[in-house]
Design a protein around this motif. Structure first.
Motif, mmCIF file in Angstrom:
data_model
loop_
_atom_site.group_PDB
_atom_site.id
_atom_site.type_symbol
_atom_site.label_atom_id
_atom_site.label_comp_id
_atom_site.label_asym_id
_atom_site.label_seq_id
_atom_site.Cartn_x
_atom_site.Cartn_y
_atom_site.Cartn_z
ATOM 1 N N GLU A 42 0.803 -1.221 0.000
ATOM 2 C CA GLU A 42 0.000 0.000 0.000
ATOM 3 C C GLU A 42 0.835 1.270 0.000
ATOM 4 O O GLU A 42 0.493 2.230 -0.686
ATOM 5 N N PRO A 43 1.946 1.334 0.762
ATOM 6 C CA PRO A 43 2.755 2.555 0.716
ATOM 7 C C PRO A 43 3.305 2.849 -0.680
ATOM 8 O O PRO A 43 3.382 4.008 -1.085
ATOM 9 N N ALA A 44 3.678 1.807 -1.426
ATOM 10 C CA ALA A 44 4.188 2.019 -2.786
ATOM 11 C C ALA A 44 3.093 2.553 -3.695
ATOM 12 O O ALA A 44 3.323 3.479 -4.490
ATOM 13 N N VAL A 45 1.907 1.994 -3.592
ATOM 14 C CA VAL A 45 0.784 2.458 -4.416
ATOM 15 C C VAL A 45 0.436 3.899 -4.053
ATOM 16 O O VAL A 45 0.264 4.752 -4.930
ATOM 17 N N PHE A 46 0.347 4.174 -2.762
ATOM 18 C CA PHE A 46 0.012 5.531 -2.332
ATOM 19 C C PHE A 46 1.070 6.539 -2.767
ATOM 20 O O PHE A 46 0.746 7.622 -3.248
ATOM 21 N N PRO A 53 -1.151 11.779 -9.581
ATOM 22 C CA PRO A 53 -2.547 11.505 -9.222
ATOM 23 C C PRO A 53 -3.407 11.005 -10.379
ATOM 24 O O PRO A 53 -4.378 10.279 -10.160
ATOM 25 N N SER A 54 -3.044 11.343 -11.609
ATOM 26 C CA SER A 54 -3.846 10.898 -12.751
ATOM 27 C C SER A 54 -3.707 9.392 -12.996
ATOM 28 O O SER A 54 -4.469 8.827 -13.782
ATOM 29 N N MET A 55 -2.787 8.749 -12.326
ATOM 30 C CA MET A 55 -2.556 7.313 -12.507
ATOM 31 C C MET A 55 -3.209 6.479 -11.394
ATOM 32 O O MET A 55 -2.800 5.349 -11.147
ATOM 33 N N VAL A 60 -3.908 1.206 -9.183
ATOM 34 C CA VAL A 60 -4.738 0.273 -8.410
ATOM 35 C C VAL A 60 -4.892 -1.049 -9.160
ATOM 36 O O VAL A 60 -4.781 -2.130 -8.573
ATOM 37 N N LEU A 61 -5.119 -0.977 -10.471
ATOM 38 C CA LEU A 61 -5.303 -2.210 -11.244
ATOM 39 C C LEU A 61 -4.012 -3.022 -11.347
ATOM 40 O O LEU A 61 -4.037 -4.255 -11.257
ATOM 41 N N VAL A 62 -2.878 -2.342 -11.523
ATOM 42 C CA VAL A 62 -1.594 -3.053 -11.584
ATOM 43 C C VAL A 62 -1.279 -3.678 -10.230
ATOM 44 O O VAL A 62 -0.829 -4.834 -10.156
ATOM 45 N N LEU A 182 -8.208 2.049 0.503
ATOM 46 C CA LEU A 182 -7.056 2.582 1.232
ATOM 47 C C LEU A 182 -6.382 3.739 0.501
ATOM 48 O O LEU A 182 -6.038 4.751 1.115
ATOM 49 N N THR A 183 -6.208 3.598 -0.800
ATOM 50 C CA THR A 183 -5.530 4.662 -1.543
ATOM 51 C C THR A 183 -6.388 5.920 -1.582
ATOM 52 O O THR A 183 -5.878 7.032 -1.389
ATOM 53 N N ALA A 184 -7.680 5.770 -1.819
ATOM 54 C CA ALA A 184 -8.560 6.937 -1.834
ATOM 55 C C ALA A 184 -8.606 7.604 -0.460
ATOM 56 O O ALA A 184 -8.560 8.839 -0.356
#
Length: 197
Positions: A42-46, A53-55, A60-62, A182-184
């Protein structure tokens, strides 16, 4: 030794730096963290979504794809462990029968026809978890996103030989919901939390 380990970690971090590599790094971190290794993706995705932000949806899908493949690897490890346990058990039983001091063969009986006829390796806990998993089936893997128990759930599903593709589908759904929520939530809370530092 410590210097070598530290320089290796810095080299790996530089190799997979998010702004340069991006989505492949998220995939790799998500894949590794979904196995039985204690790591969070999660920290890497965040961090990546914070930078770009446009990604949001591609990240999330990757991450979901990597984490789901990691869950499938845990499932395969559980299925392999179950098969290895039964092979070991059969060899052990065969060695015990051949080494019988009185030379009396075991009584004839029907061969084991499936997993239900096989002896249970874990006693009471194995029986409890087995009943729970067989009651809920693959939908139980919606909980595969939970920290600490999610990865073992995937391995137990493999051990119990639950249907593979439905398990993967439920793993993916649970993991995708986790990344979205979590990311949102972190994106919304970050401006407020960052004022603390």
């Amino acid at each position: 030794m410590e210097f070598w380990l530290q320089s290796s970690i810095h080299t790996l971090l530089a190799l997979f730096a998010l702004p340069r590599v991006g989505l492949p790094a998220i995939f790799l971190v998500s894949l590794i963290s979904a196995t039985l290794l204690p790591m969070g993706s999660e920290p890497a995705v965040f961090a990546y979504v914070q930078i770009v932000p446009s990604m949001f949806w591609p990240a999330v899908l990757v991450a979901t794809a990597g984490n789901t493949i990691g869950g499938a690897i845990s499932y395969a490890m559980g299925a392999g462990a179950e098969a290895a346990w039964h092979r070991w058990r059969a060899r052990r039983a065969g060695a015990g029968a051949a080494a019988s001091p009185d030379g009396i063969d075991p009584p004839p009986g029907p061969p084991a026809s499936g997993p239900a006829d096989r002896p249970s390796p874990g006693g009471r806990w194995h029986a409890l978890i087995s009943r729970w998993f067989h009651r809920f089936g693959p939908p139980a893997l919606l909980l595969s996103w939970l920290p600490g128990i999610g990865d073992p759930l995937c391995a137990v599903a493999g051990w119990l030989r639950l249907p593979f593709w439905p398990c993967v589908l439920y793993m993916a759904a649970g993991k995708c919901l986790r990344y979205v929520i979590l990311t949102a939530a972190l994106m919304q809370a970050w401006p407020w939390v960052s004022t603390w530092f």
